[in-house]
Design an enzyme around this catalytic site. Structure first.
Site, PDB file in Angstrom:
ATOM      1  N   HIS A   1     -20.478 -61.019  95.090  1.00  0.00           N
ATOM      2  CA  HIS A   1     -20.735 -62.203  95.908  1.00  0.00           C
ATOM      3  C   HIS A   1     -19.543 -62.464  96.819  1.00  0.00           C
ATOM      4  O   HIS A   1     -18.456 -61.910  96.610  1.00  0.00           O
ATOM      5  CB  HIS A   1     -20.960 -63.425  95.005  1.00  0.00           C
ATOM      6  CG  HIS A   1     -19.737 -63.765  94.217  1.00  0.00           C
ATOM      7  ND1 HIS A   1     -19.478 -63.201  92.977  1.00  0.00           N
ATOM      8  CD2 HIS A   1     -18.660 -64.538  94.505  1.00  0.00           C
ATOM      9  CE1 HIS A   1     -18.316 -63.645  92.543  1.00  0.00           C
ATOM     10  NE2 HIS A   1     -17.788 -64.447  93.442  1.00  0.00           N
TER      11      HIS A   1
ATOM     12  N   HIS B   1     -14.038 -62.157 101.393  1.00  0.00           N
ATOM     13  CA  HIS B   1     -14.131 -60.805 100.847  1.00  0.00           C
ATOM     14  C   HIS B   1     -15.089 -60.799  99.659  1.00  0.00           C
ATOM     15  O   HIS B   1     -15.394 -61.850  99.079  1.00  0.00           O
ATOM     16  CB  HIS B   1     -12.745 -60.321 100.378  1.00  0.00           C
ATOM     17  CG  HIS B   1     -12.201 -61.109  99.235  1.00  0.00           C
ATOM     18  ND1 HIS B   1     -11.514 -62.283  99.406  1.00  0.00           N
ATOM     19  CD2 HIS B   1     -12.289 -60.916  97.892  1.00  0.00           C
ATOM     20  CE1 HIS B   1     -11.181 -62.773  98.218  1.00  0.00           C
ATOM     21  NE2 HIS B   1     -11.648 -61.965  97.281  1.00  0.00           N
TER      22      HIS B   1
END
Ligand code: 2AM
Length: 188
Positions: free
Chosen positions: A42, A126
């Site tokens: 995620h 990220h």
């Protein structure tokens, strides 16, 4: 939640199945890497940390005030963190998106309004692929070279989520506490 209990929260964007599948292809090739479970890949928009029941309730409500159109993301890099010394995290990064930064800023404002402390750390979007411990940089370099051309997307993000995280010896379990749609008109 029982009275007095704390809950560990974060706000994140989930990735479509096909994107997660392509990320799973990146989840090997560094000896000693602790690779993230594919279901848990995620993009964290904001780590909140441990909060009590009252703050949890205010956070849930406050996040519903976030108004943002859907965001389009392009995954375009594979790297490691920190930049010097032994690498601790392997990640996939994104092409810069003003829309994502704006969404993250709105989420930040909603959390501060709810009573959270302001985040002072720089937002560096990220997806964590692996955590590393005692893995020398020379074992990571070939992996980074191999995946230097990685790109994926565009990916349309139509919602974000408030997650809780239960830590245990087997690792962490992520539970969806609330889902917030993104809409061009601001209406759900
Ligand atoms: P990461 O993607 O950089 O690993 C759930 O644990 C999410 O919250 C993870 O995605 C993790 O970010 C992030 N997270 C966990 N602990 C954190 C911390 N102390 N500070 C910032 N982010 C954290």
């Amino acid at each position: 939640m029982v009275p007095g209990e704390m809950i560990r929260l974060f706000v994140a964007v989930d990735l479509p199945e096909e994107v997660r599948r392509s990320l799973v292809g990146l989840c090997c090739g560094v000896p000693g890497g602790r690779w993230v479970n594919p279901e848990q890949l995620h993009l964290t928009l904001r780590f909140i940390g441990e909060v009590d029941r009252a703050l949890f309730d205010r956070i849930r409500v406050s996040l519903s005030s976030v108004v943002s159109p859907p965001v389009t993301l392009v995954l375009n890099s594979v790297g490691s963190f920190p930049p010097t010394g032994p690498p601790r995290v392997l990640w996939v990064g994104f092409q810069r998106s003003e829309a994502l930064v704006s969404l993250r800023n709105q989420i930040e404002n909603a959390l501060v309004t709810a009573g959270c402390e302001a985040e002072t750390r720089h937002f560096s979007p990220h997806i964590t692929l692996a955590r590393l411990k005692d893995v020398p940089r020379n074992l990571v370099a070939p992996y980074l070279a191999e995946h230097a051309g990685f790109s994926q997307g565009p990916v349309d993000v139509k919602e974000f989520r408030l997650y809780s995280s239960l830590l245990s010896r087997q690792g962490s379990r992520h539970i969806v506490e609330a889902t917030y749609p993104l809409s061009a008109t601001g209406a759900p």
